[in-house]
Enzyme design. Structure first.
Site, PDB file in Angstrom:
ATOM      1  N   TRP A 103       0.830  -1.210   0.000  1.00 42.78           N
ATOM      2  CA  TRP A 103       0.000   0.000   0.000  1.00 42.78           C
ATOM      3  C   TRP A 103       0.861   1.257   0.000  1.00 42.78           C
ATOM      4  CZ3 TRP A 103      -4.461  -0.736  -1.870  1.00 42.78           C
ATOM      5  CH2 TRP A 103      -5.230  -1.862  -1.548  1.00 42.78           C
ATOM      6  N   ASP A 173      -1.053   6.743   6.275  1.00 39.82           N
ATOM      7  CA  ASP A 173      -2.167   5.879   5.920  1.00 39.82           C
ATOM      8  C   ASP A 173      -2.388   4.961   7.124  1.00 39.82           C
ATOM      9  OD1 ASP A 173      -3.913   3.995   4.951  1.00 39.82           O
ATOM     10  OD2 ASP A 173      -2.669   3.402   3.234  1.00 39.82           O
ATOM     11  N   LYS A 197     -11.979  -1.283   7.614  1.00 37.16           N
ATOM     12  CA  LYS A 197     -11.215  -2.275   8.366  1.00 37.16           C
ATOM     13  C   LYS A 197     -11.454  -2.140   9.856  1.00 37.16           C
ATOM     14  CE  LYS A 197      -8.243  -2.903   4.542  1.00 37.16           C
ATOM     15  NZ  LYS A 197      -7.546  -2.043   3.608  1.00 37.16           N
TER      16      LYS A 197
HETATM   17  C1  PLP Z   1      -7.094  -1.565   2.508  1.00 35.26           C
HETATM   18  C2  PLP Z   1      -6.018  -0.560   2.478  1.00 35.26           C
HETATM   19  C3  PLP Z   1      -5.951   0.435   1.510  1.00 35.26           C
HETATM   20  C4  PLP Z   1      -6.947   0.532   0.382  1.00 35.26           C
HETATM   21  O1  PLP Z   1      -8.115   1.072   0.857  1.00 35.26           O
HETATM   22  P1  PLP Z   1      -9.320   1.474  -0.137  1.00 35.26           P
HETATM   23  O2  PLP Z   1     -10.266   2.104   0.839  1.00 35.26           O
HETATM   24  O3  PLP Z   1      -9.807   0.204  -0.732  1.00 35.26           O
HETATM   25  O4  PLP Z   1      -8.794   2.412  -1.131  1.00 35.26           O
HETATM   26  C5  PLP Z   1      -4.941   1.356   1.585  1.00 35.26           C
HETATM   27  N1  PLP Z   1      -4.027   1.314   2.557  1.00 35.26           N
HETATM   28  C6  PLP Z   1      -4.042   0.366   3.515  1.00 35.26           C
HETATM   29  C7  PLP Z   1      -3.005   0.363   4.580  1.00 35.26           C
HETATM   30  C8  PLP Z   1      -5.039  -0.603   3.504  1.00 35.26           C
HETATM   31  O5  PLP Z   1      -5.061  -1.545   4.459  1.00 35.26           O
END
Ligand code: PLP
Length: 363
Positions: A103, A173, A197
């Site tokens: 990511w 993130d 999540k």
């Molecule tokens: C799941 C995830 C993403 C992607 O998220 P979306 O909402 O599907 O764009 C980005 N970064 C991390 C760390 C993730 O776990």
């Protein structure tokens, strides 16, 4: 209601009281004679929910609304990979990125379209089986911002202590560990997380940004892509993801009722330890995917069988034991147990038991 142990990496398990309340609200919200799915985003049913979601997010993070703005957008964390540099990075400027997982690598790639990227550290050479060391952030004052991924969802590594980015505004993130680790959130200039999540249902993305940092954002952006404009309009420039914001607010209330992020972290440590201990007790049979113990994620526990021919047998035993979602990410294989805030401790104990039994019987 029939519940199994859902180890899915995302969308992921939600607290049962949240599901119960949300299911009621789908039928009728607040004696209005209307469903939460049917009300105006500028009406008196939704107004207080929207305001509470923002207020509660800051409360849970222990941040003040004077210092920090909350933005609730659609588009997921992946859209923020672009919006962050679009808002803050210009040609001739440098941003520091830590490359610690798939990511983060995507975020880094997006930033290159807007300015210079200094890769402050990378563990891609060892397939992201650890957090990169050492980290070489730009000299003090030289980077527009620094970007990390606090939890690498696919690989199973996590920053439990935040790195020092030489004073650069720290951005992160936090899609898979927001509200799970009791960081000093005032260390962040900006953080973002998709809700699906650890914070609710898919459809809404949380962005929390320090107001003085936000004041330095570029001004000439399309309105939907401008953090400053979205903050100014309190995320009501257009129709927000109403239902997802509603569920997000329920999760904020649930976290507070559980004792806040500190209580979440304490539980998460206990839960993860059950599973890691079971793996570590049978090293000739199980192989944790992360090479450095201190880098292990509390959220996504990645592991392999030494004898991979037993993979299907293990997955079918997991299924019999009411467990789902244990297959590793398609790019890395193996197994992954995602045990976010709402994942019950009994489920971690049940998996630990199965790991131990399976190793004893097949090893
Ligand atoms: C799941 C995830 C993403 C992607 O998220 P979306 O909402 O599907 O764009 C980005 N970064 C991390 C760390 C993730 O776990």
């Amino acid at each position: 209601m029939h519940r199994i142990y859902n180890f899915s990496a995302g969308p992921a398990v939600l607290p049962v009281p949240v599901l119960e309340e949300a299911s009621q609200a789908i039928l009728e919200i607040g004696g209005s004679g209307m469903s939460i799915l049917e009300v105006s985003h500028r009406g008196k049913q939704y107004d207080p929910i929207h305001a509470a979601a923002m207020e509660n997010a800051l409360k849970v993070l222990n941040l003040s609304p004077e210092e920090y703005a909350v933005i609730l957008l659609g588009g997921g964390a992946s859209t923020q990979f672009t919006l962050l540099p679009m808002n803050f990075l210009a040609a001739g400027e440098t941003a520091d990125y830590v490359d610690a997982g798939e990511w983060g690598a995507k975020a880094l790639k997006e930033a290159k379209a807007y300015g210079t990227v200094n890769v402050a550290g990378s563990s891609s050479g060892t397939k992201y089986d650890r957090l990169p060391t050492p980290l070489n952030f730009s000299p003090r004052g030289a980077a527009r911002y620094a970007h990390i991924t606090t939890n690498n969802t696919i690989e199973g590594t996590q920053y439990l202590e935040l790195p020092d980015a030489n004073g650069a505004p720290l951005t992160s993130d936090m899609s898979s560990d927001i509200f799970a680790v009791n960081h000093d959130f005032s260390r962040f200039a900006l953080l973002y997380a998709g809700a699906q999540k650890n914070a609710g249902a898919a459809g809404v993305t949380l962005i929390v940004v320090r107001r003085d940092f936000l004041a330095t954002a570029k001004k000439d952006l399309p309105p939907m892509f401008s953090y400053a404009l979205q903050a100014d309009k309190e995320s009501l420039y257009n129709t927000p993801p109403v239902f997802s914001v509603y569920v997000f607010n329920l999760v904020m209330q649930w976290i507070q009722a559980q004792g806040g992020v500190a209580a979440m972290e304490a539980r998460n440590r206990e839960k993860a330890a059950l599973i890691y201990d079971a793996l570590d007790a049978a090293p000739e049979f199980w192989s944790p995917a992360v090479a450095v113990k201190a880098n292990r994620s509390l959220m996504n526990i990645t592991f392999r069988l030494r004898d991979e021919s037993l993979t299907d047998a293990f997955l079918s035993e997991a299924k019999v034991n009411q467990m789902d979602g244990l297959k590793g990410h398609r790019n890395v294989g193996g197994f992954r147990a995602s045990v976010y805030n709402a994942f019950p401790g009994e489920g971690c104990a049940a998996l630990a038991q199965l790991l131990t039994d399976f190793a004893r019987r097949k090893g």
